[in-house]
Design an enzyme around this catalytic site. Sequence first.
Site, PDB file in Angstrom:
ATOM      1  CB  THR A   1      -0.909   0.019   1.254  1.00 19.80           C
ATOM      2  OG1 THR A   1      -1.548  -1.239   1.383  1.00 19.80           O
ATOM      3  CG2 THR A   1      -1.960   1.107   1.175  1.00 19.80           C
TER       4      THR A   1
ATOM      5  CB  SER B   1       3.796   4.605   8.118  1.00 18.83           C
ATOM      6  OG  SER B   1       2.713   5.409   8.467  1.00 18.83           O
ATOM      7  CG  HIS B   2       1.011   3.046  11.089  1.00 18.38           C
ATOM      8  ND1 HIS B   2       1.049   3.379   9.754  1.00 18.38           N
ATOM      9  CD2 HIS B   2       0.449   1.837  11.157  1.00 18.38           C
ATOM     10  CE1 HIS B   2       0.516   2.402   9.045  1.00 18.38           C
ATOM     11  NE2 HIS B   2       0.137   1.450   9.866  1.00 18.38           N
TER      12      HIS B   2
ATOM     13  CE  LYS C   1       5.609   7.274   0.815  1.00 18.64           C
ATOM     14  NZ  LYS C   1       4.367   7.707   1.387  1.00 18.64           N
TER      15      LYS C   1
ATOM     16  CG  ASP D   1       2.149   8.428  11.225  1.00 25.00           C
ATOM     17  OD1 ASP D   1       2.403   9.621  10.975  1.00 25.00           O
ATOM     18  OD2 ASP D   1       2.165   7.536  10.363  1.00 25.00           O
TER      19      ASP D   1
ATOM     20  CG  ASP E   1       5.279   8.438   7.931  1.00 25.79           C
ATOM     21  OD1 ASP E   1       4.382   8.236   8.764  1.00 25.79           O
ATOM     22  OD2 ASP E   1       5.106   8.273   6.703  1.00 25.79           O
TER      23      ASP E   1
ATOM     24  CG  ASP F   1       1.794   9.667   6.747  1.00 20.69           C
ATOM     25  OD1 ASP F   1       1.776   9.191   7.900  1.00 20.69           O
ATOM     26  OD2 ASP F   1       1.941   8.966   5.723  1.00 20.69           O
ATOM     27  NE  ARG F   2      -1.484   5.840   9.439  1.00 22.67           N
ATOM     28  CZ  ARG F   2      -2.004   4.637   9.551  1.00 22.67           C
ATOM     29  NH1 ARG F   2      -2.488   4.233  10.700  1.00 22.67           N
ATOM     30  NH2 ARG F   2      -2.054   3.823   8.516  1.00 22.67           N
TER      31      ARG F   2
ATOM     32  CD  GLU G   1      -6.163   6.366   2.848  1.00 21.73           C
ATOM     33  OE1 GLU G   1      -6.537   5.258   2.461  1.00 21.73           O
ATOM     34  OE2 GLU G   1      -4.968   6.642   3.044  1.00 21.73           O
ATOM     35  CD  GLU G   2      -9.861   3.433   7.738  1.00 23.10           C
ATOM     36  OE1 GLU G   2      -9.795   3.313   8.972  1.00 23.10           O
ATOM     37  OE2 GLU G   2      -9.008   2.991   6.952  1.00 23.10           O
ATOM     38  CB  SER G   3      -6.104   4.580   8.041  1.00 21.08           C
ATOM     39  OG  SER G   3      -5.850   5.234   6.802  1.00 21.08           O
TER      40      SER G   3
ATOM     41  CE  LYS H   1      -1.547   8.428   5.963  1.00 27.81           C
ATOM     42  NZ  LYS H   1      -1.542   7.329   4.983  1.00 27.81           N
TER      43      LYS H   1
ATOM     44  NE  ARG I   1      -5.701  -2.043   7.664  1.00 32.91           N
ATOM     45  CZ  ARG I   1      -4.766  -2.128   8.609  1.00 32.91           C
ATOM     46  NH1 ARG I   1      -5.106  -2.403   9.852  1.00 32.91           N
ATOM     47  NH2 ARG I   1      -3.491  -1.959   8.315  1.00 32.91           N
TER      48      ARG I   1
END
Length: 544
Positions: free
Chosen positions: A18, A113-114, A126, A278, A280, A282-283, A364-366, A377, A497
Amino acid sequence: MHTIEIQTQAFSDQKPGTSGLRKKVKTFQLEHYLENFIQAIFNTLGDCSNQTLALGGDGRYFNREAIQIILKMAAANGIPRIIVGQGGILSTPAASVLIRKCKLDGGIILSASHNPGGPEDDFGVKFNIANGGPAPEKFTEQIFSHASVIKAYKIMDSDDIDIDTIGEYALQDMIVEVVDSVADYADLMEQLFDFDRIKALFESGMFTMAFDAMHAVTGPYAKEILERRLGAEPDTVMNGVPLVDFGGHHPDPNLAHAKQLVEKMNSASAPDLGAASDGDGDRNMILGPGIFITPSDSLAVIAANAHLLPGYASGLSGVARSMPTSMAVDKVAERLGIECYETPTGWKFFGNLLDAGRITMCGEESFGTGSDHAREKDGLWAVLFWLNLVAAKQKSVETIMHEHWQLYGRNYYCRYDYEAVDKTAAEQLVQDLRDQSAQLAGASYGDYRIMTCDDFRYSDPIDNSVSEHQGIRILFSNGARIILRLSGTGTVGATLRIYFERYESDSERLDRDADEILQPLIEIAKQITQLEKKLDRDQPSVIT
Ligand code: G1P
Ligand code: ZN
C-alpha cells in the site's frame, strides 16, 4: 573514490505494498537487500543524469545507515543532485512539500509509517514522483519487475557524507545539499493558516493544547510550529524527542496506541485540544476533552469549514475519500454542490485527482487527512486546521462536532483489525465471501437487509487505469455498510480489517455510544464470515 559494480541475486519479495516496501529491519540488513531495491528504483527511472531527488526519513532505526548507502548509490548511478533533510530527517509530508517546492523529479522516503521501529522491528522505503506523491502502481510494478531480475548494482566506494551540517557537499559528480528539515514545511503552513489568529488564541490564556509526537518525526516540526511560531506553552508537545525505536511504542495515533494522550484528554485537567501524529508525520488524531473525533468525521468537518481559513477561502473544487472511509464527507459535498470521489485505500489514488484539480481535500479513515498543498496526507496540517477552526469559530472541539452532526447527521463508525493472523486462512475468508456475494444480496439479518455485496473496483477518472479487488463491500438497504479487506502494509502474516458504518439523522440519536449502535453490524459480520472460527480469534487486536 570510484564507482564499483557489485554482483547480486534478486530477492523474490520486493513487491511494494500500500505504501512502499516494508519489511523487518533484519530483512533490510541482509546483504544486498536494500541495495537491490534502490537499484531497482534507479533502473525504473532509467536515465538518472537529469533526475534531482529528495532523500530523508522518519529517523527510525537504520535510517542513517540507509541514507549513506542510498547517497553512494545515487552518485554511482549518475544522479546530479540530491537534497537531504538534516540528520537524514524528513517527515513524509515535508518530503512531499520539498519535492514540490524545489521542483524535484522525485524522492526516496525511508519510513515504515506507524509500524514500530528498532532492530527487531520495521523499516521501509518508498519512492515519490515529481508531483510529491507516492509513485502510482504502474511505477511500483516496474520497480518490482526490475528487483525480480536484478543482477548487479552500482555504488561509490567512498567515505560517508556529513548529513548533520547544513550545506553542500560533493560526492563524485553529485551535489548533496543538506537542508533544514522543518523550515520549508513550516513556512507553507504559515501561508495556509491564520497564524495571527491562532497565536491570539494561545495568548488569550483561555486555550491550551497537547500534541503527542509519540517520540517520532513530528517532534521538531511541532515544536517549531506550535511552540515557537504560534506561542503555545513550552510543554505543549509531549514525547517531542524523536527516538530510533519510538520509545518502544507503536507510533500510531489512535485510541489504543496514543494512550498517554487519551488519558490526559479524559482527565479533569484535559487541555482544549488534543492531537497526535505517527512515525513519519502523515497521520493525525484529533481529540477534545472527553471526545474523540473519528478521522472520517474530521474530514467532513474540515471540508464543511474550509472556506473559513485563508488557504481555502475560495472554496473547494471537490473532495475524495477512500472507499472504507465513512460517507460523512459525501453529505458535505452534496450540500456544497461539489464532486465527491470514492477511491481505493492508499494515498496514491488521490494523486491524479489532486493534480487534475478535481479535488482540494481528501482523507482516509486510517487517520489520514490532507489537501492539494502536498501529495501526501499531512498530520500537522490537520492539527493546524482544527486549531485554526477553533480560533475562527471561537467554539470548542465538541461544539464544532455536535453542530456538524445536527446539520448533516452522524455516520457512526468503527474499524476492527485482526492482526498477524494466518495468511492463507485470511485470504480464504475473503475468497469465500467473494464466492458468496451473489447469494448474500437480499438476505436479511434482523432489521438489516443486504442490498448488494461486491468487490470494489476503481476506474481512475483521469488516466482510466483500473484497480481490482480493493475490498469486499456489504451494503445494506438502510445505508449501513460493512467493508472487509486485507491490509497491504503489515509485515507479519495477514491483517484483516473490517469497517462498520451506520448513518443516523434523527437528532435525538446523535449522542449514542458508537459500540452500541454498531453492535448488530459487528454480529452480522461475524455470522457471515465465520471469522472467529476461520481465523481462530475471538477478539480483534485493535479497535479504532
Ligand atoms: C493502511 C491504511 C491506509 C493507509 C496506509 C498507509 O493501509 O488502512 O488507509 O493509506 O495504511 O498509511 P493497509 O494496511 O490497510 O493496507
Ligand atoms: Zn505514516
